[in-house]
Design a protein around this motif. Structure first.
Motif, mmCIF file in Angstrom:
data_model
loop_
_atom_site.group_PDB
_atom_site.id
_atom_site.type_symbol
_atom_site.label_atom_id
_atom_site.label_comp_id
_atom_site.label_asym_id
_atom_site.label_seq_id
_atom_site.Cartn_x
_atom_site.Cartn_y
_atom_site.Cartn_z
ATOM 1 N N LEU A 97 0.846 -1.186 0.000
ATOM 2 C CA LEU A 97 0.000 0.000 0.000
ATOM 3 C C LEU A 97 0.881 1.235 0.000
ATOM 4 C CD1 LEU A 97 -2.619 1.571 0.234
ATOM 5 C CD2 LEU A 97 -2.663 1.059 2.684
ATOM 6 N N ARG A 98 0.708 2.087 -1.027
ATOM 7 C CA ARG A 98 1.538 3.282 -1.205
ATOM 8 C C ARG A 98 0.653 4.519 -1.096
ATOM 9 N NH1 ARG A 98 3.184 2.000 -7.104
ATOM 10 N NH2 ARG A 98 0.903 1.820 -7.067
ATOM 11 N N ILE A 99 0.924 5.340 -0.090
ATOM 12 C CA ILE A 99 0.062 6.477 0.238
ATOM 13 C C ILE A 99 0.871 7.772 0.192
ATOM 14 C CG2 ILE A 99 -1.374 7.523 2.035
ATOM 15 C CD1 ILE A 99 -1.737 4.672 3.167
ATOM 16 N N GLY A 100 0.273 8.826 -0.356
ATOM 17 C CA GLY A 100 0.906 10.138 -0.369
ATOM 18 C C GLY A 100 0.100 11.123 0.458
ATOM 19 N N LEU A 101 0.736 11.756 1.446
ATOM 20 C CA LEU A 101 0.046 12.703 2.323
ATOM 21 C C LEU A 101 0.862 13.980 2.486
ATOM 22 C CD1 LEU A 101 -1.084 10.306 5.206
ATOM 23 C CD2 LEU A 101 -2.524 11.224 3.386
ATOM 24 N N GLY A 119 -2.239 -2.985 13.164
ATOM 25 C CA GLY A 119 -2.630 -4.153 13.940
ATOM 26 C C GLY A 119 -3.655 -5.023 13.240
ATOM 27 N N ALA A 120 -4.567 -4.386 12.506
ATOM 28 C CA ALA A 120 -5.647 -5.142 11.863
ATOM 29 C C ALA A 120 -5.200 -5.849 10.599
ATOM 30 C CB ALA A 120 -6.815 -4.207 11.543
ATOM 31 N N TYR A 121 -4.191 -5.326 9.909
ATOM 32 C CA TYR A 121 -3.781 -5.896 8.624
ATOM 33 C C TYR A 121 -2.261 -6.083 8.586
ATOM 34 C CZ TYR A 121 -8.479 -4.238 7.654
ATOM 35 O OH TYR A 121 -9.830 -4.003 7.714
ATOM 36 N N PRO A 122 -1.767 -7.071 9.306
ATOM 37 C CA PRO A 122 -0.316 -7.246 9.414
ATOM 38 C C PRO A 122 0.365 -7.665 8.119
ATOM 39 C CG PRO A 122 -1.487 -9.095 10.410
ATOM 40 C CD PRO A 122 -2.520 -8.063 10.087
ATOM 41 N N ASP A 123 -0.400 -8.155 7.137
ATOM 42 C CA ASP A 123 0.204 -8.606 5.887
ATOM 43 C C ASP A 123 0.279 -7.512 4.831
ATOM 44 O OD1 ASP A 123 0.570 -11.217 6.838
ATOM 45 O OD2 ASP A 123 -1.495 -11.753 6.329
ATOM 46 N N VAL A 124 -0.130 -6.299 5.177
ATOM 47 C CA VAL A 124 -0.027 -5.170 4.250
ATOM 48 C C VAL A 124 1.273 -4.430 4.512
ATOM 49 C CG1 VAL A 124 -1.027 -2.984 3.510
ATOM 50 C CG2 VAL A 124 -2.523 -4.917 4.048
ATOM 51 N N ARG A 125 2.060 -4.264 3.467
ATOM 52 C CA ARG A 125 3.321 -3.518 3.584
ATOM 53 C C ARG A 125 3.035 -2.057 3.249
ATOM 54 N NH1 ARG A 125 7.903 -2.722 0.052
ATOM 55 N NH2 ARG A 125 6.934 -4.062 -1.512
ATOM 56 N N LEU A 126 3.227 -1.197 4.241
ATOM 57 C CA LEU A 126 2.875 0.218 4.107
ATOM 58 C C LEU A 126 4.059 1.056 3.656
ATOM 59 C CD1 LEU A 126 0.605 0.965 7.190
ATOM 60 C CD2 LEU A 126 0.064 1.588 4.840
ATOM 61 N N GLN A 127 3.803 1.953 2.726
ATOM 62 C CA GLN A 127 4.780 2.965 2.319
ATOM 63 C C GLN A 127 4.068 4.306 2.311
ATOM 64 O OE1 GLN A 127 6.338 2.489 -1.640
ATOM 65 N NE2 GLN A 127 7.372 4.465 -1.629
ATOM 66 N N ALA A 142 2.136 9.002 -12.190
ATOM 67 C CA ALA A 142 3.143 8.021 -12.604
ATOM 68 C C ALA A 142 2.883 6.631 -12.039
ATOM 69 C CB ALA A 142 4.533 8.504 -12.176
ATOM 70 N N ASP A 143 1.772 6.479 -11.319
ATOM 71 C CA ASP A 143 1.399 5.197 -10.719
ATOM 72 C C ASP A 143 2.411 4.748 -9.666
ATOM 73 O OD1 ASP A 143 -0.449 3.214 -10.375
ATOM 74 O OD2 ASP A 143 0.246 1.961 -12.031
ATOM 75 N N GLU A 144 3.053 5.714 -9.012
ATOM 76 C CA GLU A 144 3.981 5.400 -7.927
ATOM 77 C C GLU A 144 3.279 5.389 -6.578
ATOM 78 O OE1 GLU A 144 6.964 8.378 -8.299
ATOM 79 O OE2 GLU A 144 7.694 7.650 -10.245
ATOM 80 N N LEU A 145 2.035 5.894 -6.535
ATOM 81 C CA LEU A 145 1.229 5.894 -5.323
ATOM 82 C C LEU A 145 -0.157 5.356 -5.653
ATOM 83 C CD1 LEU A 145 2.055 9.472 -3.938
ATOM 84 C CD2 LEU A 145 2.943 7.304 -3.070
ATOM 85 N N ASP A 146 -0.755 4.625 -4.707
ATOM 86 C CA ASP A 146 -2.126 4.154 -4.905
ATOM 87 C C ASP A 146 -3.107 5.309 -4.788
ATOM 88 O OD1 ASP A 146 -1.690 1.279 -5.177
ATOM 89 O OD2 ASP A 146 -0.960 1.397 -3.120
ATOM 90 N N PHE A 147 -2.840 6.223 -3.869
ATOM 91 C CA PHE A 147 -3.651 7.436 -3.768
ATOM 92 C C PHE A 147 -2.863 8.487 -3.008
ATOM 93 C CE2 PHE A 147 -4.831 5.302 0.223
ATOM 94 C CZ PHE A 147 -4.794 6.341 1.139
#
Length: 313
Positions: A97-101, A119-127, A142-147
């Motif tokens: 999961l790639r997030i831009g804030l 805690g709820a989603y331990p198998d998701v790798r966060l960026q 450029a499709d470098e972030l999901d949102f």
């Protein structure tokens, strides 16, 4: 009757429309320029319609091309939605999961959502990428972030957007500025301000300039700074002030060296979620956004209560 288009042809149409160039479209699709051109020509010949106008300055879609592009995006979205639905049958939420804030959200609003999500989603790798709106918009394209979540703007080809938050802007200063904490302030009645503003590429900069001009706000000195931590440090130590969405300083109200004031007439900042038009939000992104929006709503209620309650004192 023309036959069905191949997936490569559909992706070529989308890429050329979004990039405005066969060369950039080829680089994005890891293809050759001639290959992209052949895909586009094949579709045009099959349909008997010109989809793009080609000029030395670039490539622009015709009205038929714009309509065809939208349908191609819908088709790719349906395929991705089918993939997500099949993955959901497995019952596991996983992936990257790639997030831009912007700092508006990372400083105060992000942590509550992260505490739940990790805690709820331990198998998701966060960026998580913190940057300002121009950079985040380009990374989504450029499709470098999901949102990404950015200030509302006119929109661009290749992006989908929707409103996520409307936040009241506040004046933030240090003790040296002499403002009474939490008292409403009419900026036009103040002495000329020393103000820190974002750079000219930031959407909020234009909104601030329009507000200053239309409400007769006198400015003594401006510092352009796209560095949020340095901005807060500067205003805490000097008589400079800044104007930011209230959410970013919710934890500073009544605390520390910062003074927060509502401004009159009010100014609001609107924020949107932007995603690539050609992609469907993956399950981790949808779940994160659902929780984040719920947390934002709770924080906005808390902020309104703090500002309203302290105005009555």
């Amino acid at each position: 009757m023309p036959g069905p288009r191949s997936l490569r042809q559909i992706r070529a149409i989308i890429a050329v429309c979004e990039e405005g160039s066969f060369t950039r479209a080829a680089a994005r699709e890891n293809a050759t320029q001639s290959g992209i051109s052949q895909h586009v020509s094949a579709v045009e010949n099959a349909l008997g319609v010109r989809l793009f106008d080609r000029t030395p300055a670039g490539v622009t879609p015709t009205p038929a091309g714009q309509r065809y592009y939208r349908r191609c995006v819908e088709a790719i979205g349906l395929l991705e939605q089918a993939d997500e639905e099949v993955r959901a049958l497995a019952g596991a939420v996983a992936g990257h999961l790639r997030i831009g804030l912007m700092p508006t959200f990372t400083r105060a609003a992000l942590t509550p959502t992260l505490q739940h999500f990790v805690g709820a989603y331990p198998d998701v790798r966060l960026q998580i990428v913190e940057a300002y709106s121009g950079i985040l918009t380009e990374q989504v394209l450029a499709d470098e972030l999901d949102f990404a979540i950015v200030p509302a703007f006119e929109g661009r080809t290749g992006l989908k957007s929707r409103l996520i938050l409307r936040d009241r802007e506040v004046l933030i200063s240090g003790r040296a500025s002499g403002f009474k904490p939490l008292a409403p302030v009419r900026l036009a009645d103040c002495a000329p301000l020393k103000i820190v503003v974002p750079g000219p590429e930031n959407v909020r900069r234009r909104n601030l300039e329009v507000y200053f001009q239309s409400h007769g706000v006198a400015i003594d000195r401006i510092i352009e700074m796209d560095a949020m931590m340095a901005t807060f440090d500067l205003i805490a130590r000097t008589d400079f002030a800044t104007i930011l969405p209230g959410l970013i300083c919710i934890n500073d109200i009544g605390q520390g060296a910062l003074v927060i004031n509502t401004i009159d007439p009010p100014l609001y900042a609107e924020f949107i979620v932007i995603t690539p038009a050609r992609r469907t939000l993956p399950a981790p992104a949808r779940l994160f956004l659902q929780r984040f929006e719920a947390d934002l709503a709770q924080m906005e209620k808390r902020l309104a209560g703090l500002l309203k309650g302290n105005r009555k004192r």
